[in-house]
Write a protein that holds these residues in place. Structure first.
Motif, PDB file in Angstrom:
ATOM      1  N   ARG A  89      62.748   5.307  38.469  1.00 19.96           N
ATOM      2  CA  ARG A  89      62.264   6.601  38.344  1.00 19.96           C
ATOM      3  C   ARG A  89      62.264   7.424  37.353  1.00 19.96           C
ATOM      4  O   ARG A  89      61.578   8.308  36.781  1.00 19.96           O
TER       5      ARG A  89
ATOM      6  N   THR B 236      56.215  10.084  40.939  1.00 22.89           N
ATOM      7  CA  THR B 236      56.973  11.069  40.288  1.00 22.89           C
ATOM      8  C   THR B 236      56.290  12.415  40.148  1.00 22.89           C
ATOM      9  O   THR B 236      56.589  13.379  39.643  1.00 22.89           O
TER      10      THR B 236
ATOM     11  N   SER C 112      62.080  12.855  41.692  1.00 26.29           N
ATOM     12  CA  SER C 112      61.338  13.149  40.214  1.00 26.29           C
ATOM     13  C   SER C 112      60.247  14.078  40.333  1.00 26.29           C
ATOM     14  O   SER C 112      59.961  14.965  39.637  1.00 26.29           O
TER      15      SER C 112
END
Length: 210
Positions: A19, A55, A83
């Motif tokens: 990530r 994300t 994220s």
């Protein structure tokens, strides 16, 4: 342990490190995401849900184009949501949930969404048809389902197709060749489907019956 818990743990393991550089690397091969976003007609105040939001990259771009939209995202990976929360802050409501079974009233305080997005997520959801059915249950009458994912690569050389699929399998990704037919079988008022980049990707926009 349930299948949902198993898949959530697997995705956390996959993305715990990935990530951190996901958006930098994926822009080179998750083609068509920006096409999906530019094709969205989101009116002020309408609700958008991205299923498997990762994300938060797509939701951030949707907000840039439609600042008055109400943004929501869910993902089975808490690692990805870390994220996403950094990317979006309070500009979106983000929750951990299973794409194949979720209660939007409990999670988001609403029953339906005007727009639901699947962006390179169906190829990673084991029960991808179940995820589509669940999305349709929560799509508002007259609402729009937006999909982009890997296509069948039918216009690419066979060795490219074989190599791509072998490489994707290492990341638990399986292109859904049956997706066009599955979308046609969903209840809809209008359906637009198009291959992108010589079949590398597939794009669809489905409007639910009012």
């Amino acid at each position: 342990m349930s299948m949902t818990s198993d898949h959530g743990r697997l995705m956390d393991d996959v993305y715990r490190v990935q990530r951190r550089f996901y958006d930098i690397t994926r822009k080179h091969y998750l083609l068509g995401r920006d096409h999906l976003i530019t094709q969205m007609d989101v009116r002020p105040g309408q609700s958008v849900l991205e299923i498997a939001c990762g994300t938060g990259r797509n939701l951030a771009l949707i907000r840039a184009r439609h600042p008055q939209a109400r943004l929501h995202g869910l993902d089975i990976s808490e690692q990805m949501l870390i994220s996403a929360r950094r990317t979006l802050g309070l500009r979106a409501t983000l929750v951990r949930a299973d794409a194949c079974r979720f209660d939007p009233e409990t999670l988001f305080g609403r029953r339906h969404f005007d727009h639901i997005v699947f962006s390179y997520s169906l190829s990673m959801i084991p029960d991808w048809q179940g995820a589509l059915d669940e999305a349709m249950r929560h799509l508002a009458p007259g609402g729009t389902l937006h999909v982009v994912d890997f296509g069948d690569q039918h216009r690419l050389p066979r060795w490219v197709r074989a190599g791509l699929r072998a490489w994707l399998a290492r990341f638990h990704v399986t292109p859904r060749d049956a997706l066009p037919g599955a979308l046609r079988n969903l209840p809809h008022l209008a359906l637009h489907q198009a291959p992108l980049y010589r079949g590398y990707a597939q794009y669809a926009r489905l409007t639910r019956r009012p």
